[in-house]
Design a protein around this motif. Structure first.
Motif, mmCIF file in Angstrom:
data_model
loop_
_atom_site.group_PDB
_atom_site.id
_atom_site.type_symbol
_atom_site.label_atom_id
_atom_site.label_comp_id
_atom_site.label_asym_id
_atom_site.label_seq_id
_atom_site.Cartn_x
_atom_site.Cartn_y
_atom_site.Cartn_z
ATOM 1 N N ALA A 138 0.857 -1.188 0.000
ATOM 2 C CA ALA A 138 0.000 0.000 0.000
ATOM 3 C C ALA A 138 0.890 1.233 0.000
ATOM 4 C CB ALA A 138 -0.913 -0.006 1.224
ATOM 5 N N MET A 194 -2.731 4.422 -2.419
ATOM 6 C CA MET A 194 -3.854 5.202 -1.898
ATOM 7 C C MET A 194 -4.522 6.013 -2.995
ATOM 8 S SD MET A 194 -3.985 4.169 1.117
ATOM 9 C CE MET A 194 -5.369 5.218 1.543
ATOM 10 N N ARG A 250 -11.007 1.767 -2.327
ATOM 11 C CA ARG A 250 -10.115 0.974 -1.496
ATOM 12 C C ARG A 250 -10.816 -0.162 -0.756
ATOM 13 N NH1 ARG A 250 -5.194 1.572 -1.300
ATOM 14 N NH2 ARG A 250 -3.918 0.438 0.196
ATOM 15 N N ASN A 260 0.059 -6.681 5.177
ATOM 16 C CA ASN A 260 -0.073 -5.374 4.545
ATOM 17 C C ASN A 260 1.190 -4.563 4.809
ATOM 18 O OD1 ASN A 260 -2.735 -5.957 3.805
ATOM 19 N ND2 ASN A 260 -3.595 -4.987 5.629
ATOM 20 N N LEU A 279 2.653 -1.057 4.642
ATOM 21 C CA LEU A 279 2.066 0.280 4.599
ATOM 22 C C LEU A 279 3.166 1.315 4.428
ATOM 23 C CD1 LEU A 279 -0.406 -0.238 7.571
ATOM 24 C CD2 LEU A 279 -0.724 -0.821 5.150
ATOM 25 N N ALA A 331 -0.980 5.754 3.636
ATOM 26 C CA ALA A 331 -1.389 4.354 3.767
ATOM 27 C C ALA A 331 -1.520 3.970 5.232
ATOM 28 C CB ALA A 331 -0.390 3.440 3.068
ATOM 29 N N HIS A 391 -5.041 2.549 7.016
ATOM 30 C CA HIS A 391 -5.093 1.171 7.505
ATOM 31 C C HIS A 391 -5.028 1.076 9.025
ATOM 32 C CE1 HIS A 391 -4.764 -1.289 3.770
ATOM 33 N NE2 HIS A 391 -4.313 -0.148 3.280
#
Length: 203
Positions: free
Chosen positions: A40, A85, A109, A122, A124, A129, A133
């Motif tokens: 992300a 994003m 998203r 994930n 980030l 991001a 999240h």
């Protein structure tokens, strides 16, 4: 629920940010329902906008080093979903690329990630991001990355989150000032990436 293929076709045809995109619309992302790892990021830069290939720049070279993977693995959508994003290049301001367009994440998203059921990790990258999240926080990016284990160590069956700085060459000074990042966090990142990729390859 829509499939990831259906959502991808709709997202690539999206025009909601077009009036605010000085270089035009070109959504750049990579997805597969089999992907176990999500990257992300923020939004494509100028070079990625031109090529249409995620992380097709020096930031991508460093990111692949951090992950311990080659280009073939990185660009295999069954290995890595790459969902920034903002899907389109937002243009450049006085101090670098502009922030991702605010219209993109609310539109795409949640439903795109809901169609990626195999995700276990994930990654980030950057504050945008991480805010989406992990939720907004009084911690700055450095503090969040230092506190990575609080997001990474989860109960079985939950998705691990790992906050990372941006791999851009502009962050060379940050990396120099924070040697713990490459000494402590990167080895664990590479271990987990290898574990998930091996799980994908298992018969």
């Amino acid at each position: 629920m829509q499939t990831i293929e259906e959502i991808s076709r709709e997202a690539r045809a999206c025009r909601i940010c077009e009036p605010g995109l000085p270089h035009g619309v070109r959504p750049v992302f990579q997805v597969s329902a089999q992907a176990r790892i999500l990257i992300a990021g923020q939004a494509p830069g100028r070079r990625v906008h031109a090529s249409g290939i995620p992380f097709d720049d020096p930031s991508g070279d460093r990111l692949r080093q951090w992950l311990g993977v080659d280009k073939a693995t990185f660009y295999d959508p069954d290995c890595f979903a790459i969902v920034p994003m903002g899907f389109c290049y937002p243009g450049t301001g006085k101090s670098g690329d502009l922030a991702p367009r605010k219209e993109c994440a609310p539109a795409w998203r949640a439903k795109m990630l809901a169609a990626l059921p195999a995700l276990e990790l994930n990654l980030l990258i950057g504050q945008y991001a991480q805010a989406w999240h992990l939720g907004k926080s009084d911690q700055n990016l450095t503090e969040r990355v230092k506190n990575w284990r609080s997001y990474y160590d989860v109960e079985p069956g939950q998705i691990r989150n790992l906050p990372l700085p941006h791999p851009s060459p502009r962050n060379n000074l940050w990396l120099k000032r924070n040697p713990w990042f490459e000494e402590l966090l990167i080895p664990e990142l590479q271990r987990m990436v290898a574990l998930l990729l091996n799980k994908k390859r298992a018969p």
